[in-house]
Design an enzyme around this catalytic site. Structure first.
Site, PDB file in Angstrom:
ATOM      1  N   LEU A  17       0.862  -1.121  -0.111  1.00 57.75           N
ATOM      2  CA  LEU A  17      -0.095  -0.017  -0.031  1.00 57.75           C
ATOM      3  C   LEU A  17       0.926   1.309   0.099  1.00 57.75           C
ATOM      4  O   LEU A  17       1.905   1.327   0.864  1.00 57.75           O
ATOM      5  CB  LEU A  17      -0.787   0.079   1.214  1.00 57.75           C
ATOM      6  CG  LEU A  17      -2.107  -0.807   1.475  1.00 57.75           C
ATOM      7  CD1 LEU A  17      -2.826  -0.769   2.619  1.00 57.75           C
ATOM      8  CD2 LEU A  17      -3.085  -0.093   0.130  1.00 57.75           C
ATOM      9  N   ASP A  18       0.510   2.323  -0.684  1.00 56.18           N
ATOM     10  CA  ASP A  18       1.342   3.343  -0.875  1.00 56.18           C
ATOM     11  C   ASP A  18       1.297   4.114   0.425  1.00 56.18           C
ATOM     12  O   ASP A  18       0.334   4.081   1.197  1.00 56.18           O
ATOM     13  CB  ASP A  18       0.814   4.374  -1.870  1.00 56.18           C
ATOM     14  CG  ASP A  18       0.898   3.950  -3.380  1.00 56.18           C
ATOM     15  OD1 ASP A  18       2.147   3.223  -3.518  1.00 56.18           O
ATOM     16  OD2 ASP A  18       0.162   4.446  -4.303  1.00 56.18           O
ATOM     17  N   PRO A  19       2.283   4.817   0.927  1.00 58.66           N
ATOM     18  CA  PRO A  19       2.243   5.483   2.132  1.00 58.66           C
ATOM     19  C   PRO A  19       1.197   6.443   2.474  1.00 58.66           C
ATOM     20  O   PRO A  19       0.704   6.406   3.646  1.00 58.66           O
ATOM     21  CB  PRO A  19       3.625   6.500   2.187  1.00 58.66           C
ATOM     22  CG  PRO A  19       4.521   5.534   1.474  1.00 58.66           C
ATOM     23  CD  PRO A  19       3.739   5.190   0.284  1.00 58.66           C
ATOM     24  N   ALA A  69      -1.739   5.683   1.611  1.00 57.18           N
ATOM     25  CA  ALA A  69      -3.038   5.002   1.561  1.00 57.18           C
ATOM     26  C   ALA A  69      -3.132   4.426   2.939  1.00 57.18           C
ATOM     27  O   ALA A  69      -2.064   4.064   3.581  1.00 57.18           O
ATOM     28  CB  ALA A  69      -3.068   3.866   0.580  1.00 57.18           C
TER      29      ALA A  69
END
EC number: 5.4.99.25
Length: 244
Positions: free
Chosen positions: A45-47, A49
């Site tokens: 997961l992107d930071p 998100a």
């Protein structure tokens, strides 16, 4: 000093990743909290998100491959009127809606959303971990270099409009592996003729696992025995573990 090894724990921790942490940093905090010797997660997961990060401990790491291949579900907040280089709110604005843009019509949005259901082609974003000549694309992007990327086929199982205000829309998206929700938001904005980016992203499902059973890092760290938060091997859905 001897390297800290941890306990030989086996099981799955469903973690609700907070905003601002990378998936690996969240995993390492959870690993230390439960004192596990071996851990891995099943999809980044992107930071910016939040949401479900499936953390596998010990023998449960054997399901990682299947979980990487699994469908995922997300709730995404689309911000209309601006496109960013990263596809989300952390990036720099690279395109804006025409002068006088006052929001999207709901009927137009529903029509566009329906066009993205099924098998579609996406061009992966430059801000991604995909590699070219052994180097992640995001490193080229940070250096101001844009490379050609071949489109890839992904499948959108469904898109449901959850809320709408003209300038923003929240959607629920179920999709195949390899789908970039940032790119989906960008492509929806372009199809509407107004540009868009992700204002927020929350993952709610990975394969058979749901955010409903996930625990936050704060709650995990407050537990008298954090190991109790793990799903034991015999609690995992049937068919996940490879045959022995």
């Amino acid at each position: 000093m001897a390297k800290r090894r941890g306990l030989a724990l086996d099981g799955v921790l469903l973690l609700d990743k907070p905003v601002g942490l990378s998936s690996n940093h969240a995993l390492q905090r959870a690993k230390r909290t439960v004192d596990a010797a071996k851990a891995g997660h099943t999809g980044t997961l992107d930071p910016f998100a939040t949401g479900l990060l499936v953390c596998c401990m010990g023998r449960a790491t054997k399901i990682s491959g299947r979980m990487l291949e699994a469908d995922k579900t997300y709730q995404a907040m689309l911000q209309f009127g601006e496109e960013t280089d990263s596809g989300d709110l952390t990036g720099h604005i690279v395109a804006r809606a025409p002068d006088g843009f006052a929001g999207v019509e709901e009927a137009a949005l529903r029509d566009v959303l329906s066009r993205f259901v099924g098998t579609i082609e996406q061009i992966p974003p430059m801000y991604s971990a995909l590699k070219r000549d052994g180097k992640p694309l995001y490193e080229y992007a940070r250096a101001g270099i844009e490379l050609d990327r071949p489109p890839r086929q992904v499948t959108i199982r469904h898109i449901e409009l959850l809320s709408f205000s003209g300038m923003q829309a929240q959607i629920d998206v179920a999709c195949s592996k390899g789908t970039y929700i940032r790119t989906l938001a960008q492509d929806i904005g372009r199809a509407l003729g107004c540009h868009a980016h992700l204002a927020a992203l929350r993952r709610t499902h990975v394969g058979p696992f749901s955010l409903d059973r996930a625990v936050t890092l704060e709650a995990l760290q407050a537990m008298p025995d954090a190991k109790q938060a793990l799903l034991a091997m015999n609690e995992l859905p049937a068919g996940l573990l490879p045959a022995t």
